[in-house]
Design a protein around this motif. Structure first.
Motif, PDB file in Angstrom:
ATOM      1  N   GLY A   1       0.851  -1.058   0.164  1.00 50.91           N
ATOM      2  CA  GLY A   1      -0.191  -0.037   0.094  1.00 50.91           C
ATOM      3  C   GLY A   1       0.816   1.142   0.034  1.00 50.91           C
ATOM      4  N   ALA A   2       0.090   2.367   0.245  1.00 48.66           N
ATOM      5  CA  ALA A   2       0.672   3.678   0.230  1.00 48.66           C
ATOM      6  C   ALA A   2       2.092   3.887   1.141  1.00 48.66           C
ATOM      7  N   TYR A   3       1.924   3.118   2.420  1.00 45.89           N
ATOM      8  CA  TYR A   3       3.166   3.230   3.215  1.00 45.89           C
ATOM      9  C   TYR A   3       4.518   2.895   2.389  1.00 45.89           C
ATOM     10  N   LEU A   4       4.507   1.533   1.928  1.00 45.99           N
ATOM     11  CA  LEU A   4       5.587   0.938   1.387  1.00 45.99           C
ATOM     12  C   LEU A   4       5.979   1.747   0.153  1.00 45.99           C
ATOM     13  N   LEU A   5       4.900   2.297  -0.427  1.00 50.06           N
ATOM     14  CA  LEU A   5       5.484   2.959  -1.769  1.00 50.06           C
ATOM     15  C   LEU A   5       5.994   3.922  -1.580  1.00 50.06           C
ATOM     16  N   PHE A   6       5.511   4.996  -0.747  1.00 53.47           N
ATOM     17  CA  PHE A   6       6.374   6.040  -0.187  1.00 53.47           C
ATOM     18  C   PHE A   6       7.454   5.984   0.572  1.00 53.47           C
ATOM     19  N   GLY A   7       7.699   4.768   1.066  1.00 53.35           N
ATOM     20  CA  GLY A   7       8.670   4.604   2.295  1.00 53.35           C
ATOM     21  C   GLY A   7      10.092   5.032   1.763  1.00 53.35           C
ATOM     22  N   ASP A   8      10.320   4.443   0.631  1.00 54.90           N
ATOM     23  CA  ASP A   8      11.889   4.720   0.170  1.00 54.90           C
ATOM     24  C   ASP A   8      11.959   5.875  -1.045  1.00 54.90           C
ATOM     25  N   LEU A   9      10.707   6.580  -1.231  1.00 51.90           N
ATOM     26  CA  LEU A   9      10.589   7.084  -2.708  1.00 51.90           C
ATOM     27  C   LEU A   9      11.569   8.358  -2.732  1.00 51.90           C
ATOM     28  N   HIS A  10      11.800   9.275  -1.618  1.00 56.24           N
ATOM     29  CA  HIS A  10      12.687  10.372  -1.456  1.00 56.24           C
ATOM     30  C   HIS A  10      12.813  10.483  -0.005  1.00 56.24           C
ATOM     31  N   GLU A  11      14.235  11.171   0.198  1.00 62.23           N
ATOM     32  CA  GLU A  11      14.316  11.857   1.573  1.00 62.23           C
ATOM     33  C   GLU A  11      13.416  12.758   2.005  1.00 62.23           C
ATOM     34  N   ARG A  12      12.909  13.585   0.958  1.00 63.97           N
ATOM     35  CA  ARG A  12      12.314  14.950   1.063  1.00 63.97           C
ATOM     36  C   ARG A  12      10.661  14.543   1.331  1.00 63.97           C
ATOM     37  N   VAL A  13      10.521  13.162   0.989  1.00 68.50           N
ATOM     38  CA  VAL A  13       8.982  12.691   1.185  1.00 68.50           C
ATOM     39  C   VAL A  13       8.742  11.621   2.066  1.00 68.50           C
ATOM     40  N   SER A  14       7.629  11.825   2.781  1.00 69.04           N
ATOM     41  CA  SER A  14       7.286  11.084   3.835  1.00 69.04           C
ATOM     42  C   SER A  14       5.688  10.752   4.067  1.00 69.04           C
ATOM     43  N   PHE A  15       5.193   9.426   4.299  1.00 71.93           N
ATOM     44  CA  PHE A  15       3.622   9.422   4.383  1.00 71.93           C
ATOM     45  C   PHE A  15       3.444   9.098   5.942  1.00 71.93           C
ATOM     46  N   ALA A  16       2.410   9.545   6.464  1.00 72.45           N
ATOM     47  CA  ALA A  16       2.169   9.317   7.919  1.00 72.45           C
ATOM     48  C   ALA A  16       0.621   9.825   8.029  1.00 72.45           C
ATOM     49  N   ASP A  17      -0.167   8.778   8.857  1.00 72.82           N
ATOM     50  CA  ASP A  17      -1.504   9.187   9.135  1.00 72.82           C
ATOM     51  C   ASP A  17      -2.326   9.868   8.009  1.00 72.82           C
ATOM     52  N   ASP A  18      -2.274   8.814   6.914  1.00 70.51           N
ATOM     53  CA  ASP A  18      -2.999   9.183   5.741  1.00 70.51           C
ATOM     54  C   ASP A  18      -2.720  10.652   4.980  1.00 70.51           C
ATOM     55  N   ARG A  19      -1.519  10.969   5.162  1.00 72.00           N
ATOM     56  CA  ARG A  19      -0.934  12.321   4.744  1.00 72.00           C
ATOM     57  C   ARG A  19       0.461  12.036   4.070  1.00 72.00           C
ATOM     58  N   LEU A  20       0.586  12.816   3.149  1.00 69.77           N
ATOM     59  CA  LEU A  20       1.862  12.573   2.258  1.00 69.77           C
ATOM     60  C   LEU A  20       2.645  14.277   2.561  1.00 69.77           C
ATOM     61  N   TYR A  21       3.852  14.012   3.106  1.00 68.36           N
ATOM     62  CA  TYR A  21       4.402  15.188   3.260  1.00 68.36           C
ATOM     63  C   TYR A  21       5.805  15.287   2.251  1.00 68.36           C
ATOM     64  N   VAL A  22       5.666  16.551   1.737  1.00 70.88           N
ATOM     65  CA  VAL A  22       6.922  16.769   0.745  1.00 70.88           C
ATOM     66  C   VAL A  22       7.530  18.366   1.312  1.00 70.88           C
ATOM     67  N   ARG A  23       8.737  17.876   1.706  1.00 71.44           N
ATOM     68  CA  ARG A  23       9.642  19.086   2.094  1.00 71.44           C
ATOM     69  C   ARG A  23       9.890  19.994   1.015  1.00 71.44           C
ATOM     70  N   HIS A  24       9.403  21.203   0.831  1.00 67.13           N
ATOM     71  CA  HIS A  24       9.818  22.276   0.007  1.00 67.13           C
ATOM     72  C   HIS A  24      10.601  23.287   0.886  1.00 67.13           C
ATOM     73  N   THR A  25      11.266  24.090   0.376  1.00 70.37           N
ATOM     74  CA  THR A  25      12.017  25.417   1.023  1.00 70.37           C
ATOM     75  C   THR A  25      11.183  26.464   1.131  1.00 70.37           C
ATOM     76  N   HIS A  26      10.451  26.546  -0.446  1.00 72.97           N
ATOM     77  CA  HIS A  26       9.704  27.824  -0.443  1.00 72.97           C
ATOM     78  C   HIS A  26       8.139  27.853  -0.826  1.00 72.97           C
ATOM     79  N   TRP A  27       7.768  26.707  -0.397  1.00 69.12           N
ATOM     80  CA  TRP A  27       6.253  26.387  -0.519  1.00 69.12           C
ATOM     81  C   TRP A  27       5.738  25.649   0.524  1.00 69.12           C
ATOM     82  N   HIS A  28       4.838  26.257   1.032  1.00 68.14           N
ATOM     83  CA  HIS A  28       3.993  25.724   2.320  1.00 68.14           C
ATOM     84  C   HIS A  28       2.451  26.012   2.247  1.00 68.14           C
ATOM     85  N   THR A  29       2.094  24.666   2.273  1.00 67.92           N
ATOM     86  CA  THR A  29       0.477  24.540   1.972  1.00 67.92           C
ATOM     87  C   THR A  29      -0.093  23.306   2.199  1.00 67.92           C
TER      88      THR A  29
END
Length: 327
Positions: free
Chosen positions: A169-197
């Motif tokens: 499922g999604a947890y395994l899919l995103f688990g090793d996708l990129h160091e700036r990407v994480s998935f937890a509590d049904d939310r995908l987090y993408v760390r951007h320096t200049h974008w916050h939303t």
């Protein structure tokens, strides 16, 4: 930080694609700022020579991909609508972008835009025609010669991600996708320096687009009306410009043979016979013969992706390589 809230329907609507147009647009950053894209130096040198020799003017494209790049107008990189888009069809879609979407993208780009942006805002139809002609010329000279090797890596990445999604499922899919990407509590987090939303996907799902020229960054589309999209570097990216330099673990080579050990070492991501031949310096016939033996031993599995057969290491092969590397 970009935060995307998933529902069950959004997970079901995750899809995979790659895009020649995205590669063309994002590769401009490598040309303009080689110091940040050292991995691509072999391509950068070839592309610059070829563009100079062919006298290709990519000014309109450069104006819309400034450096440093905090934003690329979404109308220039619409999310791919099919798993393997046709480049001409992608350009036709750009030419058909509504004028209000063009102007909205230019407004978000702001003062970073170059002089071409003013002409594009005044007359989007003719501006988009000029822009797509520029992208076409750039593609044919700088990217088309290397597209088979790039496409092979992207196809292998999609096969790997699809298997991860099916297995965990999604947890395994995103688990090793990129160091700036994480998935937890049904939310995908993408760390951007200049974008916050943050936003909910609202059943629209997410398009995952591996891209060679995205390295080392990730890019996202999250503004409506576009389908949310995540562009990220594929596994095995370090091998994309290599030719005949692979070397398998010495201990494993003593047991399996050097050629088979080299092939296993290269299969960090699924790859075709042609791609493996290019990387290792072996002939396609020799690669095919060795892969057949590795399949018989349960160390390699084959998967068809369109017209191409991709080979991937099995868990047994991963374990062998891990033990060999620790010796």
């Amino acid at each position: 930080m970009l935060e995307l809230a998933f529902s069950t329907e959004d997970v079901l609507r995750i899809r995979f694609a790659f895009s020649p147009l995205w590669e063309a647009v994002v590769s401009v950053r490598a040309l303009r700022h080689p110091a940040d894209r050292a991995l691509h130096l072999p391509w950068i040198r070839r592309a610059r020579r070829a563009l100079f020799a062919a006298r290709v003017d990519i000014g309109p494209l450069l104006d819309l991909v400034p450096t440093p790049t905090h934003y690329i107008p979404d109308f220039l990189t619409p999310p791919p609508t099919t798993p393997v888009p046709d480049f001409a069809a992608e350009l036709a879609a750009v030419r058909a972008i509504a004028p209000e979407e063009v102007r909205a993208g230019l407004q978000r780009l702001g003062t970073a835009a170059g002089p071409f942006a003013a002409r594009l805002a005044d007359d989007p139809a003719s501006g988009l025609a000029e822009l797509t002609d520029t992208v076409t010329a750039y593609w044919e000279v700088a990217l088309a010669p290397d597209w088979p090797r790039v496409r092979g890596l992207l196809e292998g990445e999609i096969a790997y991600r699809a298997r991860r999604l099916a297995e965990g499922g999604a947890y395994l899919l995103f688990g090793d996708l990129h160091e700036r990407v994480s998935f937890a509590d049904d939310r995908l987090y993408v760390r951007h320096t200049h974008w916050h939303t943050s936003r909910s996907l609202d059943g629209s799902g997410l398009v995952l687009v591996p891209s060679v020229f995205a390295w080392p960054s990730v890019y996202t589309i999250s503004q409506r009306p576009w389908q949310p999209t995540l562009l990220y570097p594929p596994r095995g990216i370090a091998t994309v410009w290599e030719t005949g330099t692979a070397a398998g673990p010495e201990a494993l080579g003593a047991v399996l043979g050097r050629a088979r050990a080299r092939l296993l070492a290269e299969l960090v991501a699924p790859a075709s016979t042609t791609e493996l031949a290019r990387r290792t310096g072996l002939t396609p016939g020799a690669v095919s013969q060795q892969l057949t033996l590795l399949r018989s031993a349960g160390l390699v599995a084959a998967h068809r992706a369109g017209r191409v057969v991709l080979y991937a290491r099995t868990e047994t092969a991963d374990a062998l390589l891990a033990v060999s590397a620790s010796r």
